[in-house]
Design an enzyme around this catalytic site. Structure first.
Site, PDB file in Angstrom:
ATOM      1  N   HIS A 155       2.088   5.285  -1.133  1.00  0.00           N
ATOM      2  CA  HIS A 155       1.680   6.660  -1.455  1.00  0.00           C
ATOM      3  C   HIS A 155       2.810   7.327  -2.238  1.00  0.00           C
ATOM      4  O   HIS A 155       3.958   6.911  -2.147  1.00  0.00           O
ATOM      5  CB  HIS A 155       1.354   7.427  -0.170  1.00  0.00           C
ATOM      6  CG  HIS A 155       0.019   7.064   0.410  1.00  0.00           C
ATOM      7  ND1 HIS A 155      -1.069   7.897   0.345  1.00  0.00           N
ATOM      8  CD2 HIS A 155      -0.408   5.954   1.051  1.00  0.00           C
ATOM      9  CE1 HIS A 155      -2.114   7.321   0.931  1.00  0.00           C
ATOM     10  NE2 HIS A 155      -1.735   6.127   1.373  1.00  0.00           N
ATOM     11  N   CYS A 165      -3.952  10.848   3.985  1.00  0.00           N
ATOM     12  CA  CYS A 165      -4.527  10.406   5.250  1.00  0.00           C
ATOM     13  C   CYS A 165      -4.752  11.630   6.112  1.00  0.00           C
ATOM     14  O   CYS A 165      -3.826  12.392   6.362  1.00  0.00           O
ATOM     15  CB  CYS A 165      -3.597   9.425   5.967  1.00  0.00           C
ATOM     16  SG  CYS A 165      -4.216   8.986   7.593  1.00  0.00           S
ATOM     17  N   HIS A 208       0.877  -1.182   0.000  1.00  0.00           N
ATOM     18  CA  HIS A 208       0.000   0.000   0.000  1.00  0.00           C
ATOM     19  C   HIS A 208       0.911   1.228   0.000  1.00  0.00           C
ATOM     20  O   HIS A 208       1.497   1.586   1.021  1.00  0.00           O
ATOM     21  CB  HIS A 208      -0.892  -0.043   1.248  1.00  0.00           C
ATOM     22  CG  HIS A 208      -1.814   1.114   1.387  1.00  0.00           C
ATOM     23  ND1 HIS A 208      -3.157   1.034   1.084  1.00  0.00           N
ATOM     24  CD2 HIS A 208      -1.605   2.395   1.786  1.00  0.00           C
ATOM     25  CE1 HIS A 208      -3.731   2.217   1.308  1.00  0.00           C
ATOM     26  NE2 HIS A 208      -2.801   3.052   1.734  1.00  0.00           N
TER      27      HIS A 208
HETATM   28  N1  COA Z   1     -18.993   4.632  13.642  1.00  0.00           N
HETATM   29  C1  COA Z   1     -19.893   5.466  14.199  1.00  0.00           C
HETATM   30  N2  COA Z   1     -19.832   5.877  15.481  1.00  0.00           N
HETATM   31  C2  COA Z   1     -18.842   5.393  16.233  1.00  0.00           C
HETATM   32  C3  COA Z   1     -17.869   4.533  15.710  1.00  0.00           C
HETATM   33  C4  COA Z   1     -17.976   4.146  14.373  1.00  0.00           C
HETATM   34  N3  COA Z   1     -17.095   3.319  13.809  1.00  0.00           N
HETATM   35  N4  COA Z   1     -17.010   4.228  16.695  1.00  0.00           N
HETATM   36  C5  COA Z   1     -17.399   4.862  17.787  1.00  0.00           C
HETATM   37  N5  COA Z   1     -18.526   5.562  17.533  1.00  0.00           N
HETATM   38  C6  COA Z   1     -19.288   6.370  18.493  1.00  0.00           C
HETATM   39  C7  COA Z   1     -19.708   5.551  19.681  1.00  0.00           C
HETATM   40  O1  COA Z   1     -20.946   4.931  19.461  1.00  0.00           O
HETATM   41  C8  COA Z   1     -19.768   6.583  20.766  1.00  0.00           C
HETATM   42  O2  COA Z   1     -20.974   7.300  20.606  1.00  0.00           O
HETATM   43  P1  COA Z   1     -21.785   7.847  21.862  1.00  0.00           P
HETATM   44  O3  COA Z   1     -20.891   8.853  22.503  1.00  0.00           O
HETATM   45  O4  COA Z   1     -23.008   8.435  21.249  1.00  0.00           O
HETATM   46  O5  COA Z   1     -22.026   6.639  22.707  1.00  0.00           O
HETATM   47  C9  COA Z   1     -18.648   7.531  20.424  1.00  0.00           C
HETATM   48  O6  COA Z   1     -18.417   7.350  19.033  1.00  0.00           O
HETATM   49  C10 COA Z   1     -17.349   7.269  21.173  1.00  0.00           C
HETATM   50  O7  COA Z   1     -16.997   5.901  21.061  1.00  0.00           O
HETATM   51  P2  COA Z   1     -15.513   5.359  21.312  1.00  0.00           P
HETATM   52  O8  COA Z   1     -15.552   3.874  21.328  1.00  0.00           O
HETATM   53  O9  COA Z   1     -14.920   6.072  22.499  1.00  0.00           O
HETATM   54  O10 COA Z   1     -14.758   5.728  19.970  1.00  0.00           O
HETATM   55  P3  COA Z   1     -13.714   6.866  19.700  1.00  0.00           P
HETATM   56  O11 COA Z   1     -14.384   8.176  19.814  1.00  0.00           O
HETATM   57  O12 COA Z   1     -12.475   6.624  20.491  1.00  0.00           O
HETATM   58  O13 COA Z   1     -13.395   6.616  18.142  1.00  0.00           O
HETATM   59  C11 COA Z   1     -12.595   5.485  16.183  1.00  0.00           C
HETATM   60  C12 COA Z   1     -12.651   5.499  17.692  1.00  0.00           C
HETATM   61  C13 COA Z   1     -11.554   4.522  15.704  1.00  0.00           C
HETATM   62  C14 COA Z   1     -13.946   5.068  15.643  1.00  0.00           C
HETATM   63  C15 COA Z   1     -12.304   6.924  15.708  1.00  0.00           C
HETATM   64  O14 COA Z   1     -11.101   7.356  16.272  1.00  0.00           O
HETATM   65  C16 COA Z   1     -12.244   7.022  14.208  1.00  0.00           C
HETATM   66  O15 COA Z   1     -13.236   6.823  13.541  1.00  0.00           O
HETATM   67  N6  COA Z   1     -11.087   7.394  13.672  1.00  0.00           N
HETATM   68  C17 COA Z   1     -10.922   7.541  12.228  1.00  0.00           C
HETATM   69  C18 COA Z   1      -9.757   6.748  11.780  1.00  0.00           C
HETATM   70  C19 COA Z   1      -9.630   6.774  10.286  1.00  0.00           C
HETATM   71  O16 COA Z   1     -10.589   6.608   9.553  1.00  0.00           O
HETATM   72  N7  COA Z   1      -8.416   7.020   9.803  1.00  0.00           N
HETATM   73  C20 COA Z   1      -8.151   7.063   8.421  1.00  0.00           C
HETATM   74  C21 COA Z   1      -7.957   5.719   7.820  1.00  0.00           C
HETATM   75  S1  COA Z   1      -6.579   4.819   8.452  1.00  0.00           S
HETATM   76 ZN    ZN Z   2      -3.138   4.961   2.468  1.00  0.00          ZN
END
Ligand code: COA
Ligand code: ZN
Length: 310
Positions: free
Chosen positions: A210, A241, A208
């Protein structure tokens, strides 16, 4: 060694997640429709992550459901990125049975990207992989920041190898080693992939890459020489990213397809049709996109007509 390169298209996910343009669900589906028509057999269509973290993927449920209920797509595999249980639930609910999970080599990147330590990310990935095995869901795992981290700099190859093996031991179906910010060099790419391939299964190993420092094709060549035959790429070289400062677009699909063609390796991708998708990407992104080969192609492709018969 196989004479075929399997291109795994990540434009709709890795590509679009880092574009600031507001791309509608309808436009995403049109983009994906073009990719299917161009012969891309495996497409990472979206990610079920937190919509606040990555607003571009907030329509994951609608995108995945639309693709999986479309009559004409039975030969195409659509994958989604899931990084936690909630993401898995949403993906499964939408009908998705091909999921990608991931951990990072870099502790800092892991925290910034998913708010999990690498150990927590391994625990989560393990749980998701076990659920997937029970649910008969196909899985791929990403090893993110395998060579360089935007915050910590170069990663230890021994650590990357150890982490790759840990993921492999979760009985995943495919392992993708990611140069998340595109700062890797061909020697390091070749060495690490060769070693991981030895200790896992080269036929199920993906690179993968970039193109941030214009070494995407050089790194791809090194990966090919190491024996890798699966490449993640993004149409038009879209992407980056959002959690990795300085990350530019993915290796462009047209570039890896062209490289494979030059080396006598098939891809099953119709470059002529792929250019239609690149032109569509220009429109929805609002700027001229395209891999390194685009300018040459537009002025010289008729000189190499056999390329259409790949
Ligand atoms: N989709 C929708 N909602 C989500 C979710 C998901 N995948 N994961 C968590 N949530 C919601 C939970 O339901 C919770 O909601 P509430 O407060 O209403 O109960 C809230 O978010 C917090 O949950 P938590 O388990 O503490 O998750 P977090 O806030 O630590 O988030 C990730 C964790 C991984 C989901 C988040 O950091 C994320 O989406 N990051 C993006 C990473 C990404 O896409 N990077 C680029 C590609 S590598
Ligand atoms: Zn990538």
């Amino acid at each position: 060694m196989s004479g075929f390169v399997r291109v795994y298209e990540v434009g709709p996910r890795d590509g679009l997640q880092n574009e600031s343009a507001d791309v509608s669900t309808k436009q995403k589906l049109e983009l994906i429709d073009g990719l299917v028509a161009a012969g891309l057999a495996r497409i990472e269509a979206t990610s079920f992550v937190h919509p606040r973290a990555v607003p571009q993927m907030a329509d994951a449920d609608a995108v995945m459901s639309a693709l999986l209920t479309h009559d004409g797509y039975s030969a195409t595999t659509f994958t989604a990125l899931v990084l936690n249980e909630k993401g898995y639930d949403r993906a499964y609910e939408a009908g998705c049975r091909h999921m990608a999970l991931g951990v990072a080599v870099s502790e800092t990147f892991s925290q910034r990207n998913t708010r999990m330590s690498t150990e927590e990310a391994f625990d989560t990935a393990g749980r998701l992989a076990r659920r997937a095995a029970e649910d008969r869901v196909w899985t791929r795992a990403y090893l993110m920041t395998a060579w360089v981290c935007p915050f910590e700099g170069p990663m230890s190859p021994r650590k990357a190898l150890a982490y790759a093996r840990r993921l492999w031991e979760m009985d995943i179906d495919e392992l993708s080693i990611a140069d998340t910010i595109g700062h890797a060099d061909p020697l390091s790419v070749g060495r690490l992939l060769e070693e991981i391939g030895h200790q896992t299964d080269m036929t199920r190993l993906a690179a993968h890459l970039h193109d941030t420092q214009v070494l995407g094709l050089a790194n791809a060549t090194a990966a090919l020489s190491a024996g890798v035959r699966i490449f993640d790429s993004s149409v038009g070289g879209l992407g980056g990213c959002p959690f990795a400062p300085g990350a530019a677009g993915n290796l462009a699909t047209e570039d890896i397809v062209f490289l494979a063609y030059k080396m006598g390796l098939g891809t099953g991708v119709d470059l002529g049709r792929l250019w239609d998708v690149v032109a569509f990407a220009d429109k929805i992104i609002g700027r001229r996109v395209g891999g390194r080969i685009r300018d040459w192609w537009e002025s010289h492709a008729d000189e190499e007509p056999e390329i259409f018969a790949m």
